[in-house]
Write a protein that holds these residues in place. Structure first.
Motif, short mmCIF file in Angstrom:
data_model
loop_
_atom_site.label_atom_id
_atom_site.label_comp_id
_atom_site.label_asym_id
_atom_site.label_seq_id
_atom_site.Cartn_x
_atom_site.Cartn_y
_atom_site.Cartn_z
N TRP A 178 0.85 -1.19 0.00
CA TRP A 178 0.00 0.00 0.00
C TRP A 178 0.88 1.24 0.00
O TRP A 178 1.36 1.67 1.04
CB TRP A 178 -0.84 0.02 1.28
CG TRP A 178 -2.15 0.72 1.17
CD1 TRP A 178 -2.37 2.06 1.11
CD2 TRP A 178 -3.44 0.10 1.13
NE1 TRP A 178 -3.70 2.32 1.05
CE2 TRP A 178 -4.39 1.13 1.06
CE3 TRP A 178 -3.89 -1.23 1.15
CZ2 TRP A 178 -5.76 0.88 1.01
CZ3 TRP A 178 -5.24 -1.46 1.09
CH2 TRP A 178 -6.17 -0.41 1.03
N ASP A 179 1.37 1.69 -1.21
CA ASP A 179 0.64 1.77 -2.45
C ASP A 179 1.30 1.04 -3.63
O ASP A 179 0.64 0.82 -4.64
CB ASP A 179 0.49 3.23 -2.87
CG ASP A 179 -0.37 4.03 -1.91
OD1 ASP A 179 -1.38 3.51 -1.42
OD2 ASP A 179 -0.02 5.18 -1.63
N ILE B 251 -0.44 -2.07 -4.96
CA ILE B 251 -1.73 -1.78 -5.60
C ILE B 251 -1.53 -1.38 -7.06
O ILE B 251 -2.14 -1.93 -7.97
CB ILE B 251 -2.47 -0.66 -4.84
CG1 ILE B 251 -2.85 -1.13 -3.43
CG2 ILE B 251 -3.70 -0.21 -5.61
CD1 ILE B 251 -3.40 -0.03 -2.56
N ILE C 152 -7.31 -3.42 -2.61
CA ILE C 152 -8.32 -2.42 -2.28
C ILE C 152 -9.72 -2.84 -2.71
O ILE C 152 -10.70 -2.13 -2.46
CB ILE C 152 -7.97 -1.06 -2.89
CG1 ILE C 152 -7.84 -1.16 -4.42
CG2 ILE C 152 -6.70 -0.51 -2.29
CD1 ILE C 152 -7.60 0.19 -5.10
N ASP D 9 -10.07 4.08 -7.77
CA ASP D 9 -9.20 4.60 -6.72
C ASP D 9 -9.13 6.12 -6.80
O ASP D 9 -9.64 6.83 -5.94
CB ASP D 9 -7.81 3.97 -6.85
CG ASP D 9 -6.90 4.33 -5.69
OD1 ASP D 9 -7.43 4.69 -4.62
OD2 ASP D 9 -5.67 4.27 -5.86
N ASN E 35 -16.20 2.46 -8.10
CA ASN E 35 -16.04 2.36 -6.65
C ASN E 35 -17.31 2.86 -5.97
O ASN E 35 -17.33 3.94 -5.39
CB ASN E 35 -14.82 3.18 -6.20
CG ASN E 35 -14.51 2.98 -4.72
OD1 ASN E 35 -15.14 2.19 -4.04
ND2 ASN E 35 -13.55 3.72 -4.22
N THR F 201 -11.81 5.92 -0.14
CA THR F 201 -11.28 5.85 1.22
C THR F 201 -10.74 7.20 1.67
O THR F 201 -10.73 7.49 2.86
CB THR F 201 -10.17 4.80 1.29
OG1 THR F 201 -9.15 5.12 0.31
CG2 THR F 201 -10.71 3.41 0.99
#
Length: 493
Positions: free
Chosen positions: A55-56, A59, A78, A85, A240, A245
């Protein structure tokens, strides 16, 4: 700061000549080349020492790999499509590099090159403003020595690094009345992260009102606002639906982007409590300190496009946005450089000599750049380095992997990979491999959690232990081929 038409015409003729004839022997070329090499080697070494994270980096690496393989880029880390994202479509052209050869070092190379190349438009803008050659070279060095540049390069990979030189190039193109190049630059910026649409819109406002670049200003305003609406109302809800987030960082203001925007005006007390804090004061010192000598009240107008990024960091209830270790301050740097250029061109500034500028920047770099991590933070895990490499080499299929946050980026070229997190128990049956490090269980985990997983796996008949050394343990789901391999190993022994 507006350039005279004569100066713009003169520099427009010099610009192609510089690229075609002078770049090879120019000191700036050496500065950029050496910077690319240093930045690339530092990020690669950090990765080799198992300090990069899922993370990150994991990803983005997984998503780009899946795109290159023609598979949906749905990150198992994720649980959403990569466009869900930050609506960053730039991952798709990046995947072309993975078609040549899928390797995470492409991202390190792109990142180091993009960050170092920001020195080139910085130099051009300084010369266009009428600064001396020595001052322009010094400002390029000031940019390259900015702690945020080095630290962001060291902190995994983030697509917004490509926006830094693009923003500077956009300003240069606007001042030279190169509308096509300006449009290409802001398109790249918008593709890096949807929130940069606010920076682009603010850039357009500054160009329209203060730089008198009406066409470029209007184009940037329209593009920024349009992309922000498209990203937040169309792309992100599609890819999403559970919201982003990052909204939680502003949870005290609301549960959606537009609710947060509304409460910026309706809840001033809550805003002041967050903004007027010691953390924010320290953050402002870290961001402005490297160039405080080159800022004056009369020449702060170029900082207008930096307001969105600066405001987001000051308003966030999230500590990494109030530090210069992560990438969140990158969109501010180009406009700080523009403010310094404006100050020097106006005959102001505490420091004006080339040596003084570079020495000040070098001092801040040595104190606040995270180069010391290679001698402190990154060394305690070296005792399991060889064992981790050997265990990774035994993972030879595309099966799902459950492992530590720091090992994830070394195994993320597969549809399923997840990191060990103490608060997120997993159904281990979905994985073919489980790789743990008892000595260094990784961030978001703990020795107790890792030991519990080992005990659980040792009692699970469907898993067999493949490797164990220095606290590094690899389990693999039992298959017929694995049973044969273990039987042959026993015969050989």
């Amino acid at each position: 700061m507006q350039e005279s038409p004569a100066n713009v015409r003169l520099w427009s003729t010099r610009l192609p000549n510089f690229y075609s004839q002078q770049i090879k022997g120019h000191p700036l070329a050496w500065m950029i080349g050496v910077s690319i090499l240093i930045l690339f080697l530092c990020s690669s070494l950090r990765h080799a020492l198992f300090q990069s994270t899922g993370w990150d980096l994991g990803i983005f690496d997984q998503a780009i790999y899946l795109i290159s393989q023609g598979q949906p880029p749905i990150s198992s880390l994720i649980k959403v499509h990569i466009l869900g994202d930050h609506a960053a479509w730039v991952f798709y052209p990046l995947a072309l590099l993975y078609k040549i050869y899928p390797n995470v070092h492409w991202l390190f190379l792109v990142q180091s090159t993009a960050l170092a190349l920001g020195a080139l438009p910085t130099w051009h803008l300084a010369r266009l403003a009428g600064l001396r050659e020595g001052q322009a070279i010094a400002l390029a060095a000031v940019y390259l020595l900015y702690p945020v540049i080095f630290n962001a390069n060291l902190f995994d990979f983030h697509p917004e690094v490509m926006a830094v030189p693009a923003l500077l190039a956009a300003v240069l193109a606007a001042r030279l009345n190169q509308v096509v190049w300006f449009c290409l630059a802001i398109i790249l910026v918008l593709g890096c992260k949807f929130i940069l649409a606010l920076t682009v819109a603010a850039l357009g406002f500054w160009l329209l009102v203060f730089e008198k670049k009406r066409l470029c200003g209007v184009l940037a305003i329209v593009a920024g606002i349009a992309w922000f609406i498209i990203a937040t109302k169309v792309i992100l809800p599609i890819f999403n639906p559970q919201q982003m987030t990052s909204i939680s960082r502003y949870g005290y203001l609301g549960n959606s982007i537009f609710e947060i925007a509304q409460n910026l005006f309706l809840k001033p007390r809550a805003i002041f409590q967050v903004v007027l804090s010691l953390d924010n004061l320290k953050y402002l010192i870290l961001v402005f300190g490297p160039v405080i000598w080159g800022l004056s009240l009369q020449n702060l107008i170029p900082l207008i496009p930096a307001i969105p990024a600066l405001a987001l960091n000051l308003l966030a209830d999230y500590q990494p946005q109030k530090d210069i270790v992560a990438q969140y301050s990158l969109p501010i740097v180009p406009f700080l450089m523009l403010a310094v250029i404006a100050t020097l061109a106006d005959g102001r500034g505490w420091l004006r000599s080339q040596r003084a500028m570079v020495l000040w920047s070098l001092m801040f770099f040595l104190v606040f750049a995270r180069w010391s991590y290679f001698f402190t933070k990154y060394l305690p895990t070296i005792d399991t380095w060889q064992a981790t490499r050997e265990a990774i080499a035994l993972i030879q299929t595309q099966g799902g992997v459950y492992t530590t946050n720091e090992i994830v980026p070394h195994l993320s070229h597969r549809p399923l990979i997840e990191r060990t997190v103490t608060t997120e128990p997993q159904d281990l049956n979905q994985f073919e491999y489980v790789l743990l490090n008892l000595r260094h269980p990784g961030s978001n985990s703990s020795p107790e959690f890792a030991a519990q997983l080992v005990e659980q796996l040792q009692q699970a008949p469907q898993f067999q232990q493949r490797y164990q050394r220095d606290g590094v343990i690899l389990f693999q789901k039992a298959t017929q081929s694995l049973a044969i391999a273990n039987f042959i190993t026993l015969l050989i022994e």
